[in-house]
Motif scaffolding. Sequence first.
Motif, PDB file in Angstrom:
ATOM      1  N   UNK A  91      10.492  -0.137   7.319  1.00  0.00           N
ATOM      2  CA  UNK A  91      11.731  -0.364   6.636  1.00  0.00           C
ATOM      3  C   UNK A  91      11.236  -1.418   5.428  1.00  0.00           C
ATOM      4  N   UNK A  92      12.062  -2.166   4.820  1.00  0.00           N
ATOM      5  CA  UNK A  92      11.828  -3.050   4.024  1.00  0.00           C
ATOM      6  C   UNK A  92      11.113  -4.490   4.242  1.00  0.00           C
ATOM      7  N   UNK A  93      11.178  -4.693   5.669  1.00  0.00           N
ATOM      8  CA  UNK A  93      10.837  -6.036   6.300  1.00  0.00           C
ATOM      9  C   UNK A  93       9.263  -5.749   6.536  1.00  0.00           C
ATOM     10  N   UNK A  94       8.764  -6.800   6.473  1.00  0.00           N
ATOM     11  CA  UNK A  94       7.190  -6.944   7.123  1.00  0.00           C
ATOM     12  C   UNK A  94       7.019  -6.726   8.308  1.00  0.00           C
ATOM     13  N   UNK A  95       8.214  -6.905   9.131  1.00  0.00           N
ATOM     14  CA  UNK A  95       8.250  -6.884  10.486  1.00  0.00           C
ATOM     15  C   UNK A  95       8.413  -5.420  11.137  1.00  0.00           C
ATOM     16  N   UNK A  96       8.818  -4.457   9.937  1.00  0.00           N
ATOM     17  CA  UNK A  96       9.058  -3.356  10.589  1.00  0.00           C
ATOM     18  C   UNK A  96       7.513  -2.345  10.423  1.00  0.00           C
ATOM     19  N   UNK A  97       6.540  -2.897  10.505  1.00  0.00           N
ATOM     20  CA  UNK A  97       5.067  -2.319  10.336  1.00  0.00           C
ATOM     21  C   UNK A  97       4.960  -1.710  11.817  1.00  0.00           C
ATOM     22  N   UNK A  98       4.458  -0.632  11.664  1.00  0.00           N
ATOM     23  CA  UNK A  98       4.125   0.127  13.020  1.00  0.00           C
ATOM     24  C   UNK A  98       2.892  -0.408  13.528  1.00  0.00           C
ATOM     25  N   UNK A  99       2.774  -1.208  14.842  1.00  0.00           N
ATOM     26  CA  UNK A  99       1.757  -1.795  15.378  1.00  0.00           C
ATOM     27  C   UNK A  99       1.582  -1.374  16.793  1.00  0.00           C
ATOM     28  N   UNK A 100       0.553  -1.140  17.596  1.00  0.00           N
ATOM     29  CA  UNK A 100      -0.633  -1.399  17.000  1.00  0.00           C
ATOM     30  C   UNK A 100      -1.396  -0.363  16.060  1.00  0.00           C
ATOM     31  N   UNK A 101      -1.073   0.920  16.430  1.00  0.00           N
ATOM     32  CA  UNK A 101      -1.799   1.862  15.561  1.00  0.00           C
ATOM     33  C   UNK A 101      -0.661   2.887  15.099  1.00  0.00           C
TER      34      UNK A 101
END
Length: 206
Positions: free
Chosen positions: A172-182
Motif C-alpha cells: 500500500x502507500x504506507x511504509x509499514x505495508x512493506x512485505x517482510x522479511x522476504x
Amino acid sequence: MEAETAQYLFDSAVRSQFAWRQKAARLYKVGIRTLESAAEAKASAEAGCDGCGRPQTLEENQAFEEFMLFEVGFFLVALAVENLLKAIWSGRNHASISNVTNIRKDLDGLADHDLARLAKRAGISVSDDEESLMNTLRDCILWGGRYPTPLKVSDYQEYLSKGPPTNRFNHGTSIFSIDLPMPPELDMLLASLIEELKTIPEENTY
C-alpha cells in the motif's frame, strides 16, 4: 608474495564459482537476519508512529530504527543476488578466465552492479518481471541500501516522486505495508538462480 603467485590466486578466486557462491551465502545470511529483525519491529514501529509520521519517544524511535534496517537487509540480499549471478557467469566462462591482471572489470560478466545485464551475460533467460525486479535490486545496491540519496539530482527527483527502490515491496502507500522479511518475488528469483547454478559442470566449480 611473488607477483606470479598473487596472479594465480587472483585468477583462481575470480573463476571460482564456489567462491562467489560462498560470498552470496554469507551476504544472504546476514541480510535475511536483518530483514527478520525489521519484521519483528514493524508492529511496534507502526504503533509508535500512530499517524504522526515519525516516532516521538526514545523507545518508539528505537523500534522505528530497527524496522528501518530493512533498507540494509535488502541491500545485502541484493548483493547476494549479484554474487550468484557472477557465480553463474564464472562457472560458464571458467576455461576462458586467465591472466586477469589487476582489473576484474576486464571481465564483462563481473564488471558492474547492473543485475539484469549480468544475468543476460551469464546466459540466463530473464522475464520482464525479473528484469524489473533486478533493476530495483540494482538501485538498492547503488544507493538505496547505503546512501541517503542517489548520485544524480535527476534520480533524486524521481525518488521524491516515487520513493525509495524498496517501495516496490509495499502492498500500500504506507511504509509499514512493506512485505517482510522476504517478498515472494525475491524468494523466487533466488530459487531460480540456485537452479541455474546446478547447470554448471562440476569441474567448473573451483
